[in-house]
Write a protein that holds these residues in place. Structure first.
Motif, PDB file in Angstrom:
ATOM      1  N   SER A 156      79.658  50.063  -8.170  1.00  0.00           N
ATOM      2  CA  SER A 156      78.521  49.232  -7.783  1.00  0.00           C
ATOM      3  C   SER A 156      77.215  49.878  -8.257  1.00  0.00           C
ATOM      4  O   SER A 156      77.183  51.064  -8.595  1.00  0.00           O
ATOM      5  N   ALA A 189      77.294  39.851  -5.697  1.00  0.00           N
ATOM      6  CA  ALA A 189      76.680  41.152  -5.391  1.00  0.00           C
ATOM      7  C   ALA A 189      77.457  41.848  -4.277  1.00  0.00           C
ATOM      8  O   ALA A 189      77.741  43.050  -4.351  1.00  0.00           O
ATOM      9  N   ASN A 236      77.427  45.874  -3.753  1.00  0.00           N
ATOM     10  CA  ASN A 236      75.972  46.087  -3.751  1.00  0.00           C
ATOM     11  C   ASN A 236      75.351  45.504  -2.486  1.00  0.00           C
ATOM     12  O   ASN A 236      75.947  44.646  -1.837  1.00  0.00           O
ATOM     13  N   GLN A 248      66.988  39.746  -5.731  1.00  0.00           N
ATOM     14  CA  GLN A 248      67.406  38.446  -6.261  1.00  0.00           C
ATOM     15  C   GLN A 248      66.350  37.391  -5.935  1.00  0.00           C
ATOM     16  O   GLN A 248      65.952  37.224  -4.784  1.00  0.00           O
ATOM     17  N   ALA A 253      70.273  45.187  -5.061  1.00  0.00           N
ATOM     18  CA  ALA A 253      69.940  44.085  -5.975  1.00  0.00           C
ATOM     19  C   ALA A 253      68.785  43.270  -5.401  1.00  0.00           C
ATOM     20  O   ALA A 253      68.826  42.861  -4.236  1.00  0.00           O
ATOM     21  N   LYS A 303      68.895  46.544  -9.588  1.00  0.00           N
ATOM     22  CA  LYS A 303      69.337  45.378 -10.362  1.00  0.00           C
ATOM     23  C   LYS A 303      68.475  44.180  -9.974  1.00  0.00           C
ATOM     24  O   LYS A 303      68.181  43.985  -8.786  1.00  0.00           O
ATOM     25  N   THR A 339      81.025  43.099  -5.289  1.00  0.00           N
ATOM     26  CA  THR A 339      81.034  44.300  -6.125  1.00  0.00           C
ATOM     27  C   THR A 339      80.459  45.508  -5.382  1.00  0.00           C
ATOM     28  O   THR A 339      80.276  46.566  -5.980  1.00  0.00           O
ATOM     29  N   TYR A 382      76.750  43.155 -11.977  1.00  0.00           N
ATOM     30  CA  TYR A 382      76.585  43.920 -10.728  1.00  0.00           C
ATOM     31  C   TYR A 382      77.406  45.202 -10.733  1.00  0.00           C
ATOM     32  O   TYR A 382      77.561  45.834  -9.701  1.00  0.00           O
ATOM     33  N   LYS A 426      73.984  34.138  -6.106  1.00  0.00           N
ATOM     34  CA  LYS A 426      73.446  35.490  -6.220  1.00  0.00           C
ATOM     35  C   LYS A 426      74.138  36.445  -5.251  1.00  0.00           C
ATOM     36  O   LYS A 426      74.525  37.545  -5.612  1.00  0.00           O
TER      37      LYS A 426
END
Ligand code: ADP
Length: 480
Positions: free
Chosen positions: A152, A176, A181, A158, A156, A233, A179, A477, A172
């Motif tokens: 990861s 995320a 995040n 978004q 993030a 990210k 994975t 991600y 979104k």
């Protein structure tokens, strides 16, 4: 009215069950908190002008506290949690979206202006499907990328637009979380309500505090998220102009970025196509949902020998479209999302007329209040027209004709965007030929605007980069 026309009786969806608070704070670290900025703004129903709620406007300190919560949750909880446990939370969110689908659909239509048929039959179920789909991937990442050790990224940020508020949040958040995040998400300023409802759902699902934070505000809130040094990210869906600003502002950092930006899709009808289905597909591709779709089929290309027939059928079908109350189940075209967007569409209607194009609008009545626009055709358009080259984001269709495949490929590709396209023909060989030559991320054949969580979506050129959905949607991600 001719004897072949009839009127549908109104079939309004009830809205009294939809619970909208008078005021919403920011969803940070598992609870709703008052903004440190102490600022609020009002959100409205674009179909009536009615004020729906007061929404917190997150300032820089609020962004800092959301990112700090996401970082803490990432390091202490989410990163260490076994993947199959993460999957259970994501699955639970999907189930609760299904359970509360009616309320979500009604609020989506009230805050965004889209017809209830769209929000009920497409937005909400597809949002749930995305969570289901990515719940399935969470403990299978090693199989998704054989011989790699997917890791990861961290936090993030978004940022999403107003045209599919809940669905974009699902696109979104789901990958995320799958994975590993954690997330800070900002909905668009005009359509925050279903994202805030999703925050309630996430809280009710007992997701560990800080794993998902949902903050509201305008462009400067988004910019503060993008520029925050502890973000790993950025995932952005919105205008090409803002996409460019974001790309510039993170140059030289090691932040990962995906951009899903504007579009100006070609929808191409060949003379061997089933014409009635094609006409219905074209109508669906641009007019339903008010043309508020980045992948809307806003440029129609018709083979010259069938142009007259297609235009006549389009006009006849447009005459039957129902423009009006988004909560009415008969409505095909709801309200334009904001005054600003309606002004932009009206500006382009003026541009098209000044460019000398023939304009066609059905003689339907628009509601007296709220923001509405009639579905519009620009006939006899040329490649150089501004209404052909620029994204209008409204129920406006330009029509161009072509004679050969080579010509239509050239014209369809000769545009700064490359998000999607549609092809209507009886010949499989033509479909395969075109799908390899059209510079568009998605090409639909004999259908339009079909979405599935397992299939990737994203653009070429000024439509952005990176893919959302499917196995491809996991990659942005992960460190592979
Ligand atoms: P649209 O034309 O679809 O409204 P925008 O790109 O203006 O698209 O908005 C999409 C999202 O980006 C919204 O959530 C908006 O608040 C946010 N936004 C606007 N300006 C910025 C910026 N400079 N940096 C980050 N986010 C922004």
């Amino acid at each position: 009215m001719s004897k072949f026309e009839w009127k549908y009786a109104a079939a309004p969806e009830a809205s009294n069950h939809a619970k909208i608070d008078a005021r919403y704070g920011l969803f940070i670290n598992g609870k709703f908190v008052n903004p440190l900025s102490k600022k609020y703004y009002s959100t409205h129903n674009p179909a009536t002008g009615q004020k729906l709620s007061e929404i917190a406007e997150a300032g820089e300190k609020d962004v800092n506290s959301a990112v700090a919560a996401a970082r803490q949750a990432y390091e202490k909880v989410w990163k260490k949690m076994p993947a199959k446990e993460r999957a259970k939370y994501i699955f639970r969110i999907a189930r609760v979206i299904q359970e509360r689908s009616r309320e979500l659909a009604v609020i989506e239509s009230m805050n965004g202006g889209k017809p209830i048929r769209e929000s009920r039959d497409f937005d909400v179920p597809t949002a749930a499907n995305h969570f289901f789909y990515y719940a399935g991937w969470a403990d299978k990442l090693d199989y998704a990328f054989p011989n790699k050790k997917p890791k990861s990224l961290g936090v993030a940020a978004q940022i999403i637009p107003w045209n599919f508020p809940l669905l974009m949040a699902a696109w979104k958040i789901a990958p995320a979380l799958a994975t590993g995040n954690t997330v800070v998400l900002k909905p668009a300023e005009t359509t925050p309500l279903t994202a805030l409802k999703l925050a309630e759902i996430i809280r009710d699902c007992d997701l560990p505090p800080g794993v998902v934070n949902i903050i509201t505000g305008f462009g400067n809130t988004g910019a503060a998220m993008v520029n925050h040094p502890d973000v790993n990210k950025i995932a952005f869906t919105g205008s090409t102009d803002v996409g460019k600003i974001i790309q510039k502002s993170i140059a030289g950092t090691d932040k990962k970025l995906t951009l899903e930006l504007g579009g100006k899709a070609a929808n191409i009808i060949f003379d061997d196509a089933p014409i009635n289905q094609a006409v219905e597909g074209v109508i669906n591709g641009i007019f339903f949902n008010q043309g508020h779709v980045c992948c809307a089929g806003s440029r129609l290309f018709v083979q010259e020998n069938i142009a007259e027939e297609v235009i006549q059928k389009l006009k006849a079908r447009m005459q039957t479209l129902i423009v009006g109350d988004p909560l009415d189940k008969n409505t095909d075209i709801g309200a334009i999302n904001s005054r600003e967007q309606l002004d932009k569409i009206n500006y382009y209607l003026k541009v098209g007329k000044e460019e000398g194009l023939e304009i066609y609008q059905p003689n339907c009545k628009l509601p007296a209040n709220g923001f509405y626009c009639k579905p519009t055709l620009f006939i006899g358009a040329a490649q150089s027209n501004r209404v052909v080259q620029e994204e209008i984001f409204g129920p406006v269709l330009t029509i161009q004709t072509f004679r050969t495949i080579e010509e239509v490929i050239e014209k369809a590709n000769n545009i700064p965007y490359g998000l999607s396209a549609g092809v209507w023909t009886d010949k499989g060989s033509k479909i395969f030929n075109l799908t390899t030559k059209l510079r568009a991320g998605v090409v639909w054949a004999n259908t339009y605007n079909k979405f599935d969580p397992s299939s990737p979506f994203g653009g070429y050129k000024e439509s952005g980069f990176g893919r959302e959905g499917g196995l491809h949607g996991l990659m942005p991600y992960l460190n592979l």
